[in-house]
Every structure is written in C-alpha cells, then in structure tokens.
Design an enzyme around this catalytic site. Structure first.
Site, PDB file in Angstrom:
ATOM      1  N   ASP A  13       6.394  -2.339   9.542  1.00 60.61           N
ATOM      2  CA  ASP A  13       6.008  -2.092  10.942  1.00 60.61           C
ATOM      3  C   ASP A  13       7.194  -1.947  11.883  1.00 60.61           C
ATOM      4  O   ASP A  13       7.113  -2.283  13.071  1.00 60.61           O
ATOM      5  CB  ASP A  13       5.085  -3.226  11.449  1.00 60.61           C
ATOM      6  CG  ASP A  13       3.854  -3.375  10.580  1.00 60.61           C
ATOM      7  OD1 ASP A  13       3.404  -2.357  10.046  1.00 60.61           O
ATOM      8  OD2 ASP A  13       3.352  -4.503  10.436  1.00 60.61           O
ATOM      9  N   LYS A  16       8.377   3.217  11.556  1.00 61.67           N
ATOM     10  CA  LYS A  16       8.690   4.354  10.667  1.00 61.67           C
ATOM     11  C   LYS A  16       7.892   5.607  11.047  1.00 61.67           C
ATOM     12  O   LYS A  16       8.444   6.706  11.100  1.00 61.67           O
ATOM     13  CB  LYS A  16       8.382   3.967   9.203  1.00 61.67           C
ATOM     14  CG  LYS A  16       9.220   2.800   8.699  1.00 61.67           C
ATOM     15  CD  LYS A  16       8.799   2.362   7.309  1.00 61.67           C
ATOM     16  CE  LYS A  16       7.454   1.699   7.228  1.00 61.67           C
ATOM     17  NZ  LYS A  16       7.348   0.373   7.875  1.00 61.67           N
ATOM     18  N   ASN A  38      -2.163   0.164   2.412  1.00 59.78           N
ATOM     19  CA  ASN A  38      -1.691  -1.070   3.057  1.00 59.78           C
ATOM     20  C   ASN A  38      -0.804  -0.707   4.248  1.00 59.78           C
ATOM     21  O   ASN A  38      -0.649  -1.477   5.183  1.00 59.78           O
ATOM     22  CB  ASN A  38      -0.933  -1.986   2.066  1.00 59.78           C
ATOM     23  CG  ASN A  38       0.110  -1.266   1.240  1.00 59.78           C
ATOM     24  OD1 ASN A  38       0.202  -0.045   1.243  1.00 59.78           O
ATOM     25  ND2 ASN A  38       0.912  -2.031   0.510  1.00 59.78           N
ATOM     26  N   GLY A  40       0.365   1.196   7.675  1.00 63.04           N
ATOM     27  CA  GLY A  40      -0.234   1.734   8.896  1.00 63.04           C
ATOM     28  C   GLY A  40       0.910   2.268   9.726  1.00 63.04           C
ATOM     29  O   GLY A  40       1.701   1.490  10.252  1.00 63.04           O
ATOM     30  N   HIS A  41       1.048   3.571   9.782  1.00 63.54           N
ATOM     31  CA  HIS A  41       2.180   4.188  10.489  1.00 63.54           C
ATOM     32  C   HIS A  41       1.642   4.842  11.766  1.00 63.54           C
ATOM     33  O   HIS A  41       0.832   5.762  11.709  1.00 63.54           O
ATOM     34  CB  HIS A  41       2.865   5.218   9.591  1.00 63.54           C
ATOM     35  CG  HIS A  41       3.530   4.592   8.397  1.00 63.54           C
ATOM     36  ND1 HIS A  41       4.243   5.301   7.459  1.00 63.54           N
ATOM     37  CD2 HIS A  41       3.611   3.296   8.015  1.00 63.54           C
ATOM     38  CE1 HIS A  41       4.709   4.469   6.549  1.00 63.54           C
ATOM     39  NE2 HIS A  41       4.340   3.253   6.848  1.00 63.54           N
ATOM     40  N   GLN A 224       6.040   0.039   4.132  1.00 63.71           N
ATOM     41  CA  GLN A 224       6.409  -1.382   4.129  1.00 63.71           C
ATOM     42  C   GLN A 224       7.893  -1.531   4.535  1.00 63.71           C
ATOM     43  O   GLN A 224       8.388  -0.690   5.261  1.00 63.71           O
ATOM     44  CB  GLN A 224       6.140  -2.032   2.769  1.00 63.71           C
ATOM     45  CG  GLN A 224       4.662  -2.231   2.449  1.00 63.71           C
ATOM     46  CD  GLN A 224       3.966  -0.980   1.964  1.00 63.71           C
ATOM     47  OE1 GLN A 224       4.396  -0.339   1.033  1.00 63.71           O
ATOM     48  NE2 GLN A 224       2.859  -0.628   2.595  1.00 63.71           N
TER      49      GLN A 224
END
Ligand code: GDP
Ligand code: IMO
Ligand code: MG
Length: 423
Positions: A13, A16, A38, A40-41, A224
């Site tokens: 987080d 990115k 998994n 979340g961008h 990640q």
C-alpha cells in the site's frame, strides 16, 4: 530493450497503483508479476478513483498493453468484477489486456482453505485478505494447480473436480468452524470462467521476449511489499509470493541482466495491514493522526491499517534486496502538522543495538531508536514545484536520500495523478 521494475519497499500500500499510472505514459507494456486479488492498487485522475486488484495499473492509458504474468494468481470472479467496473471506459480488452496461460487459478475452495487455515490459527493468524492466495500458491508449488491455459482444454472441469475433491478432504481435516455456501460460490466461479476464457490468453514470456526485441519499453508492476516477501519478509506474517525484484524474473520470464531501473516506492511513514511485527508502530495520537490524514484503510478489505514512523532499518534492507536505483516517496502531505517527525535508525534488542532486520523479528521485543526532525505546518497537496516545499520537508527528503544512499526521484503529495513532483 531493458525492463524497469516498480516495487513496494514496506508492507504494501505504498502507492504503487498511483505511480504506475503516472509512469505508464512512458511505457509500452505494463506487466504484473506476482500476487493476486489480495492487492488493491488505487489510482485517481479527473475526479475518478479506481481500485485494481488483478489488472495492471496501466489500463487507463489507451496506448499501453497490460499483461498479467505467469506469477500472478487469478480469481475469475474478482477479475470479472474488475472488468465490469471498467465498463464506462470502453477499454479495448482484446488487444490491451493479455493474460498468461501459465498464471494459476484461485478456486472457490482455495478461499475456503484460506479461511479455515486462519480460523484454526486463532491469535497467531496472519491476517490474510482471505482471497485464497496462500492455498493457490501451495497448489502451484505442490504441482497440483490449475492454470489459465487449462481452461481452454475440454477436460478442464475434470481437473477442477479432482482438485475440488482434494480440497474438500483437506477442509475436513482442518475441521475449522467456518460457514460457507460452496454451491453459490461455484456458480459464480463457473459463470466467470466462461467469461474469462474469452479474454486474450497468451504465452506471456514469449510476448515479453518479442516486445523486448522490438525495442518496447516494459514496466513490471509489483504487488504487496518487500517486507511481505515469502523469503525475505517478516515470516510467517507474509504473503505467499516473491514480492521482491527476483519475482519479476520468475513471474514474467525476464532475465536478470535485462533489468535496468528498479523503482522502490515507500511512504514517508509506515503502515501495515494484518498481523505481524511492526517495530515503529504507534498506538498514540500520532498514529491516529497518520491513519486519519492518510485515509489508511485497506483498499481490498477495508481494514484499518496500522501506522507508525518511517523505519530506515527495514527500508535499507528492502533497498538492498531489490537493488533499488531510484526511490519514490509517497504521502509526505500526510505528515503536515506534526511538530516532530521521527525516523527509526536502529533497533534495541535483548542482544544489543542492531541496524539490520533480525531473524527473530516476529518473536523478540524490539525498541526502535529514533532520530527527530522538525515538522512543518504547510499543506503540501496543492504544491507543484520543489521550490514551494517548506524547508523542513526539503530537509527531511535530503536526510533520507543521504541515509538511504539512493536518489529520491518522485515526491508524491496527494492521491491524484497530478500531485506528483519529479526531481
Ligand atoms: P498500492 O497498493 O501500493 O497501490 O497502494 P494503495 O492504493 O493500497 O494505498 C495507497 C493509498 O494512498 C491510496 O488510497 C492512494 O489513493 C493514496 N495515495 C497515493 N499517493 C498518495 C499521496 O502522495 N498522498 C496521499 N494523501 N494519498 C496518496
Ligand atoms: P498491495 O499490492 C498490504 C497482507 C495481508 C496479510 C498478509 C497475507 O495493495 O500493496 P494474503 O492475503 O496474501 O494471504 O495476506 O499480507 N497483504 C497486503 N497488505 N497491501 C497488499 O497488497 C497486501 N496483500 C497482502 O494483510 O497481512
Ligand atoms: Mg494496496
């Protein structure tokens, strides 16, 4: 032509999605190399906010090709929801979104196994996003997994049934008290699989070879962060893929000598979502202020992110593991209003003062050693030039660059594409 990588240096987080979107204008191909839903961008532009999970963050640029590499695990249900969310943009998915035939599938029972595994761990749970990531990668490395390419063969349902049988036996063995409705989960899965088969499935490594030969510019997008890496992260509180630079080689088929720039992205402070060690975590008003000002809630699960000061010990480790050549500092704006800014430069442990990540970081008490800096009051979010920055913010940047021995090339002062300053 060389390939550049962009990776998170903390616990995910870092921002990115935003930066990949900003950089896409200078690339021909954006390629995700690991992780799955998994992730979340988030990206924001022209008043719109989007969260992408499986689809690379270059999707909003009409020119770039977005590729989901072999290292990614795909849940067809979540993937199709993402596609649906993008419908207002009339994206030419057939040509602009390619999926590796070698990418592994997340089945409904992978999600159940994830939930069951967490449930029986009790207090020791990882804090997984429960998207089935761990079990899907376990089937991959256990040589039992199903790949996207399998969906093109007539016997794919037989493969599915074989794996389903194994998973149900495993679930019975784990014997966790979880409730689920497998029938409706499977209905959604089968429906999405039908739709996913219509997308462009390719031999992605071959596509990458040819793009390189043709002189195309490729940016590999990590998910990640390095401290969640399966080998180098804070094990066992990690994800199940290689989130560090090496993951781009295995997750896309990029040879190490083809990698040029490694962009390492970090927040001006630190956050973590889920369980596990976090030496600089704050439980006081400062931590609360970071969470509120930074809107620190998970983009995938909505969980509150734990917040704390910047940890240079951890950041240096990530820079080394990845061979970072350029840094990008995000969310400096969130620190406006703090009288004092702290940076952790070493750890005090029962074995003495150290400046590296210890093996037993998850079990030994660690007291961070801080250096303190004067804060700034000014709101940075409307600033567009370095010259506008308050002196103490500029001093903070200069200090970090020297301490990390790596140039900070981008300073981000807000979630929007435009709130990005190049140095
Ligand atoms: P990712 O997983 O690394 O793509 O990051 P996330 O999207 O999960 O979380 C980053 C959050 O911070 C998102 O809500 C972004 O919109 C937001 N964001 C990114 N850069 C900045 C910044 O410089 N300042 C502020 N205030 N927010 C930012
Ligand atoms: P992006 O790409 C932050 C964390 C989870 C949990 C651990 C394992 O948005 O930066 P998993 O679902 O992989 O089994 O969870 O890893 N985690 C993330 N934290 N950002 C992410 O992705 C994450 N993906 C997984 O919270 O602690
Ligand atoms: Mg995220």
């Amino acid at each position: 032509m060389a390939v550049d990588l962009l990776l998170g240096l903390q616990w995910g987080d870092e921002g990115k999605g935003k930066i990949v979107d900003v950089l896409t204008a200078s690339y021909d191909v954006i390629a995700r190399f690991q992780g799955g839903p998994n992730a979340g961008h988030t990206l924001e532009f022209e008043g719109n906010k989007h969260v992408l999970h499986t689809i690379p963050s270059g999707i909003f640029h009409p020119k770039a090709v977005n590729l989901i590499g072999n290292g990614v695990v795909i849940d067809p249900v979540i993937f199709m929801k993402e596609i649906e969310n993008l419908s207002p943009y009339q994206i030419d998915f057939k040509n602009k979104l390619l999926i590796s035939k070698k990418a592994h599938l997340i089945l409904p029972t992978h999600r159940l196994l994830d939930a069951a595994s967490e449930a029986v761990k009790g207090k020791a749970k990882i804090g997984s996003t429960l998207k089935g990531i761990g079990p899907a990668y376990m089937d991959k490395t256990g040589r039992n997994g199903m790949r996207m390419g399998d969906l093109l063969a007539d016997d794919w349902e037989e493969k599915y049934q074989r794996l389903l049988k194994k998973h149900l036996a495993l679930l019975e063995g784990i014997n966790a008290q979880i409730e689920y409705d497998l029938i409706s989960m499977q209905e959604a899965f089968f429906e999405s699989v039908k739709a996913v088969r219509e997308f462009t499935l390719v031999d992605s490594e071959q596509y990458i070879f040819e793009a390189q030969k043709a002189g195309k510019k490729i940016l590999a997008e990590g998910a990640q962060g390095s401290l969640l890496d399966i080998d180098f992260g804070t094990y066992p509180f990690v994800t199940s893929s290689t989130t560090t630079a090496a993951g781009a080689c295995t997750g896309l088929g990029i040879a190490p000598n083809k990698i040029k720039e490694v962009f390492g992205i970090f927040k001006a402070y630190t956050t973590r979502v889920g369980s596990g060690p976090f030496p600089t975590e704050l439980f006081d008003e400062d931590g609360k202020q970071m969470g509120v000002a930074g809107h620190e809630f998970g983009a995938t699960t909505g969980r509150a992110r734990r917040c704390g000061w910047l940890d240079l010990v951890a950041l240096k480790y990530s820079i080394q593991i990845n061979g970072v050549t350029q840094l990008m500092m995000m969310k400096g704006d969130v620190l406006s209003g703090f009288k004092t800014i702290k940076v952790c430069t070493a750890y005090d442990t029962p074995k003495g003062r150290i400046d590296y990540l210890p093996y037993d970081i998850a079990s030994e008490p660690i007291t961070p050693v801080y250096e303190e800096f004067e804060g700034w009051e000014e709101d940075l979010t409307a600033m567009t030039r370095l010259e506008e920055f308050p002196k103490s913010f500029l001093d903070y940047i200069t200090y970090l660059e020297a301490a990390l021995e790596t140039p900070i090339r981008i300073v981000s002062v807000g979630p929007d594409r435009k709130q990005t300053i190049f140095r």
